[in-house]
Design a protein around this motif. Structure first.
Motif, PDB file in Angstrom:
ATOM      1  N   THR A 153       6.755  -0.491 -10.855  1.00 23.23           N
ATOM      2  CA  THR A 153       6.791   0.034 -12.220  1.00 23.23           C
ATOM      3  C   THR A 153       5.422   0.134 -12.888  1.00 23.23           C
ATOM      4  N   ALA A 154       4.379  -0.325 -12.245  1.00 26.27           N
ATOM      5  CA  ALA A 154       3.038  -0.353 -12.853  1.00 26.27           C
ATOM      6  C   ALA A 154       2.523   1.066 -13.125  1.00 26.27           C
ATOM      7  N   SER A 155       1.693   1.171 -14.152  1.00 24.88           N
ATOM      8  CA  SER A 155       1.081   2.465 -14.470  1.00 24.88           C
ATOM      9  C   SER A 155      -0.291   2.618 -13.823  1.00 24.88           C
ATOM     10  N   SER A 156      -0.785   1.561 -13.190  1.00 25.76           N
ATOM     11  CA  SER A 156      -2.082   1.621 -12.490  1.00 25.76           C
ATOM     12  C   SER A 156      -2.091   0.574 -11.384  1.00 25.76           C
ATOM     13  N   ALA A 157      -3.001   0.752 -10.441  1.00 23.33           N
ATOM     14  CA  ALA A 157      -3.157  -0.225  -9.366  1.00 23.33           C
ATOM     15  C   ALA A 157      -3.624  -1.566  -9.954  1.00 23.33           C
ATOM     16  N   GLU A 158      -4.466  -1.493 -10.975  1.00 21.31           N
ATOM     17  CA  GLU A 158      -4.937  -2.714 -11.622  1.00 21.31           C
ATOM     18  C   GLU A 158      -3.777  -3.516 -12.202  1.00 21.31           C
ATOM     19  N   GLU A 159      -2.847  -2.810 -12.823  1.00 25.23           N
ATOM     20  CA  GLU A 159      -1.669  -3.489 -13.398  1.00 25.23           C
ATOM     21  C   GLU A 159      -0.790  -4.065 -12.280  1.00 25.23           C
ATOM     22  N   ALA A 160      -0.676  -3.360 -11.193  1.00 24.00           N
ATOM     23  CA  ALA A 160       0.152  -3.831 -10.075  1.00 24.00           C
ATOM     24  C   ALA A 160      -0.417  -5.112  -9.460  1.00 24.00           C
ATOM     25  N   LEU A 161      -1.737  -5.211  -9.417  1.00 27.88           N
ATOM     26  CA  LEU A 161      -2.379  -6.355  -8.767  1.00 27.88           C
ATOM     27  C   LEU A 161      -2.768  -7.455  -9.743  1.00 27.88           C
ATOM     28  N   ALA A 162      -2.245  -7.399 -10.946  1.00 26.52           N
ATOM     29  CA  ALA A 162      -2.568  -8.406 -11.974  1.00 26.52           C
ATOM     30  C   ALA A 162      -1.912  -9.731 -11.647  1.00 26.52           C
ATOM     31  N   ARG A 213       0.822  -1.214   0.000  1.00 28.62           N
ATOM     32  CA  ARG A 213       0.000   0.000   0.000  1.00 28.62           C
ATOM     33  C   ARG A 213       0.854   1.261   0.000  1.00 28.62           C
ATOM     34  N   ARG A 214       1.953   1.234   0.724  1.00 28.69           N
ATOM     35  CA  ARG A 214       2.846   2.391   0.786  1.00 28.69           C
ATOM     36  C   ARG A 214       3.443   2.684  -0.587  1.00 28.69           C
ATOM     37  N   VAL A 215       3.884   1.642  -1.291  1.00 29.63           N
ATOM     38  CA  VAL A 215       4.445   1.828  -2.636  1.00 29.63           C
ATOM     39  C   VAL A 215       3.382   2.380  -3.585  1.00 29.63           C
ATOM     40  N   LEU A 216       2.196   1.804  -3.542  1.00 33.73           N
ATOM     41  CA  LEU A 216       1.118   2.280  -4.406  1.00 33.73           C
ATOM     42  C   LEU A 216       0.786   3.744  -4.108  1.00 33.73           C
ATOM     43  N   ALA A 217       0.712   4.098  -2.842  1.00 33.50           N
ATOM     44  CA  ALA A 217       0.399   5.478  -2.459  1.00 33.50           C
ATOM     45  C   ALA A 217       1.502   6.434  -2.914  1.00 33.50           C
ATOM     46  N   ARG A 218       2.751   6.057  -2.706  1.00 32.80           N
ATOM     47  CA  ARG A 218       3.879   6.907  -3.122  1.00 32.80           C
ATOM     48  C   ARG A 218       3.892   7.138  -4.624  1.00 32.80           C
ATOM     49  N   ARG A 219       3.429   6.138  -5.363  1.00 29.96           N
ATOM     50  CA  ARG A 219       3.387   6.242  -6.823  1.00 29.96           C
ATOM     51  C   ARG A 219       2.116   6.923  -7.303  1.00 29.96           C
ATOM     52  N   GLY A 220       1.217   7.245  -6.375  1.00 24.64           N
ATOM     53  CA  GLY A 220      -0.027   7.908  -6.732  1.00 24.64           C
ATOM     54  C   GLY A 220      -1.032   6.988  -7.405  1.00 24.64           C
ATOM     55  N   LEU A 221      -0.929   5.692  -7.138  1.00 26.78           N
ATOM     56  CA  LEU A 221      -1.829   4.701  -7.732  1.00 26.78           C
ATOM     57  C   LEU A 221      -2.927   4.376  -6.716  1.00 26.78           C
ATOM     58  N   ALA A 222      -4.069   5.007  -6.900  1.00 28.39           N
ATOM     59  CA  ALA A 222      -5.178   4.862  -5.961  1.00 28.39           C
ATOM     60  C   ALA A 222      -5.828   3.493  -6.079  1.00 28.39           C
ATOM     61  N   LEU A 223      -6.233   2.963  -4.936  1.00 26.89           N
ATOM     62  CA  LEU A 223      -6.899   1.666  -4.878  1.00 26.89           C
ATOM     63  C   LEU A 223      -8.406   1.848  -4.791  1.00 26.89           C
ATOM     64  N   THR A 224      -9.127   1.012  -5.503  1.00 23.86           N
ATOM     65  CA  THR A 224     -10.582   0.957  -5.349  1.00 23.86           C
ATOM     66  C   THR A 224     -10.897   0.130  -4.104  1.00 23.86           C
ATOM     67  N   SER A 225     -12.134   0.160  -3.669  1.00 24.59           N
ATOM     68  CA  SER A 225     -12.510  -0.655  -2.506  1.00 24.59           C
ATOM     69  C   SER A 225     -12.356  -2.144  -2.824  1.00 24.59           C
ATOM     70  N   THR A 226     -12.586  -2.520  -4.067  1.00 25.68           N
ATOM     71  CA  THR A 226     -12.409  -3.923  -4.476  1.00 25.68           C
ATOM     72  C   THR A 226     -10.941  -4.321  -4.389  1.00 25.68           C
ATOM     73  N   GLN A 227     -10.051  -3.427  -4.813  1.00 30.43           N
ATOM     74  CA  GLN A 227      -8.615  -3.715  -4.741  1.00 30.43           C
ATOM     75  C   GLN A 227      -8.128  -3.746  -3.294  1.00 30.43           C
ATOM     76  N   GLU A 228      -8.669  -2.867  -2.457  1.00 27.26           N
ATOM     77  CA  GLU A 228      -8.340  -2.898  -1.017  1.00 27.26           C
ATOM     78  C   GLU A 228      -8.722  -4.263  -0.440  1.00 27.26           C
ATOM     79  N   ALA A 229      -9.912  -4.729  -0.787  1.00 22.32           N
ATOM     80  CA  ALA A 229     -10.378  -6.033  -0.299  1.00 22.32           C
ATOM     81  C   ALA A 229      -9.513  -7.162  -0.851  1.00 22.32           C
ATOM     82  N   GLN A 230      -9.055  -7.019  -2.088  1.00 21.88           N
ATOM     83  CA  GLN A 230      -8.183  -8.028  -2.702  1.00 21.88           C
ATOM     84  C   GLN A 230      -6.874  -8.142  -1.916  1.00 21.88           C
TER      85      GLN A 230
END
Length: 108
Positions: free
Chosen positions: A99-108, A63-80
């Motif tokens: 290196t992901a361009s989105s939270a979706e890409e990071a959690l793929a 979560r810290r890495v995603l936040a630092r990169r400005g990649l916001a999480l949806t509630s579904t991704q938080e639950a994931q």
């Protein structure tokens, strides 16, 4: 006589009451000593506790890495993330989040 019997609700409540954290340093030191002794004789429980701690830390780091990169999480991704109990998956998501361009890409 059986060596191990199920713990009654009363016994559990009594243990929780007697072994609750204390502001008294002597009581807290004794509580910690008892806990260390119990864990020394329960390696499976100790591994379980350590494993849960690793999962909690891996989720926080991700979560810290995603936040630092400005990649916001949806509630579904938080639950994931919260629902993931596989350390290797959390570590993979962390690596992808670098290196992901989105939270979706990071959690793929």
């Amino acid at each position: 006589m059986p060596q191990h019997m199920p713990m009654s609700p009363w016994t559990r409540e009594e243990l929780e009451r007697r072994f609750a954290r204390s502001d008294d340093p002597e009581i807290e030191a004794r509580r910690q000593e008892i806990l260390q002794t119990l864990l020394a004789h329960s390696p499976d429980v100790k591994r379980q506790i350590i494993g849960e701690g690793q999962l909690i830390e891996a989720r926080a780091v991700l979560r810290r890495v995603l936040a630092r990169r400005g990649l916001a999480l949806t509630s579904t991704q938080e639950a994931q993330i919260d629902g993931c109990s596989d350390l290797a998956t959390l570590e993979r998501w962390h690596d992808q989040a670098v290196t992901a361009s989105s939270a979706e890409e990071a959690l793929a």
